[in-house]
Design a protein around this motif. Sequence first.
Motif, PDB file in Angstrom:
ATOM      1  N   TRP A  22      23.610  33.631  19.403  1.00  0.00           N
ATOM      2  CA  TRP A  22      22.386  34.055  20.096  1.00  0.00           C
ATOM      3  C   TRP A  22      21.149  33.718  19.273  1.00  0.00           C
ATOM      4  CZ3 TRP A  22      21.605  39.887  21.772  1.00  0.00           C
ATOM      5  CH2 TRP A  22      20.355  40.013  22.396  1.00  0.00           C
ATOM      6  N   ALA A  25      20.655  29.903  19.146  1.00  0.00           N
ATOM      7  CA  ALA A  25      20.223  29.328  20.419  1.00  0.00           C
ATOM      8  C   ALA A  25      18.746  29.610  20.681  1.00  0.00           C
ATOM      9  CB  ALA A  25      21.073  29.896  21.557  1.00  0.00           C
ATOM     10  N   VAL A  26      18.302  30.819  20.351  1.00  0.00           N
ATOM     11  CA  VAL A  26      16.895  31.172  20.563  1.00  0.00           C
ATOM     12  C   VAL A  26      15.996  30.337  19.660  1.00  0.00           C
ATOM     13  CG1 VAL A  26      15.190  33.014  20.300  1.00  0.00           C
ATOM     14  CG2 VAL A  26      17.383  33.496  21.389  1.00  0.00           C
ATOM     15  N   LYS A  27      16.420  30.148  18.411  1.00  0.00           N
ATOM     16  CA  LYS A  27      15.605  29.372  17.464  1.00  0.00           C
ATOM     17  C   LYS A  27      15.542  27.904  17.865  1.00  0.00           C
ATOM     18  CE  LYS A  27      14.857  32.871  14.692  1.00  0.00           C
ATOM     19  NZ  LYS A  27      13.513  33.496  14.614  1.00  0.00           N
ATOM     20  N   LEU A  28      16.681  27.343  18.249  1.00  0.00           N
ATOM     21  CA  LEU A  28      16.717  25.926  18.604  1.00  0.00           C
ATOM     22  C   LEU A  28      15.953  25.651  19.899  1.00  0.00           C
ATOM     23  CD1 LEU A  28      20.434  24.986  17.761  1.00  0.00           C
ATOM     24  CD2 LEU A  28      18.375  24.430  16.454  1.00  0.00           C
ATOM     25  N   ALA A  29      16.054  26.569  20.862  1.00  0.00           N
ATOM     26  CA  ALA A  29      15.359  26.382  22.139  1.00  0.00           C
ATOM     27  C   ALA A  29      13.903  26.823  22.066  1.00  0.00           C
ATOM     28  CB  ALA A  29      16.074  27.161  23.244  1.00  0.00           C
ATOM     29  N   ASP A  30      13.538  27.475  20.961  1.00  0.00           N
ATOM     30  CA  ASP A  30      12.164  27.959  20.765  1.00  0.00           C
ATOM     31  C   ASP A  30      11.707  28.828  21.950  1.00  0.00           C
ATOM     32  OD1 ASP A  30       9.802  28.300  19.388  1.00  0.00           O
ATOM     33  OD2 ASP A  30       8.873  26.483  20.214  1.00  0.00           O
ATOM     34  N   LEU A  31      12.547  29.779  22.304  1.00  0.00           N
ATOM     35  CA  LEU A  31      12.239  30.653  23.434  1.00  0.00           C
ATOM     36  C   LEU A  31      11.220  31.713  23.027  1.00  0.00           C
ATOM     37  CD1 LEU A  31      15.843  31.235  24.851  1.00  0.00           C
ATOM     38  CD2 LEU A  31      14.084  29.701  25.742  1.00  0.00           C
TER      39      LEU A  31
END
Length: 253
Positions: A22, A25-31
């Motif tokens: 989680w 994924a948040v860091k890579l997608a820059d959400l």
Amino acid sequence: MTSMFKKGWKPIAVLILLLFIWELAVKLADLPKWLLPAPSSIWEEAVKGFEQFLPHMQSTIVLATVGFVIGCSVGLVVAIALHLLPGVREAIYPLLILSQNVPIIVLAPLLVIWFGFGLLPKMIVITLVCFFPVTIAALGGFRNTPSEMKHYMLMAGASKIQLFSKLEWPNALPALFSGLKISATYSVMGAVISEWLGAKNGIGVYMTLASSSFRTERVFVAIIAVMILSLLFFCLITAGERQFVKWGRKEER
């Protein structure tokens, strides 16, 4: 303690892995935080806003505990009455099933209209959530009493009350505690739902304010708190079961 660790390390490992995925994924997608905060952001908010969140959590604990006690008491009384009075069971049991088909979210506004914004509608919501599992579990426990033991006690001259208190009640305890465990977890959820009816404090109020201001990390803090409280309630009932149903555990060994 060692055996508990051996049994519990696998779900803990899976949970840590999911949190890592989680976070990554948040860091890579820059959400953005308002869409999906990372676990680190949720933890940071939980630590930073703990003093502000604590009164809300305390309010929910009190509400859930009182509602749980009332709901389970009502459920147990109903189960005993339906068991001892077969005619009443035939008339009431279908209505109990129908009562669980009414969505609590839909019923909540009606309770506000009928009873106002006080404590009563909140207790009704939690009671409706908690009483049914206890009633069904207790009835199942009463019915599963060994028939040969019933015949033996009746041949010995036992009355219906003696049959219930000496045989059927002890036999139903394991099933009853299963229902109490379910109700314990439901009570926290019911308390949060009831707080949407107009409470001043509580996790439900905190969650509503956070979602309306797009503080998604606070919403997750509230969700995690509900999960932890439900787990704690479940563990308390499990500890009580170990004290009151020792004979059942001995048979399992």
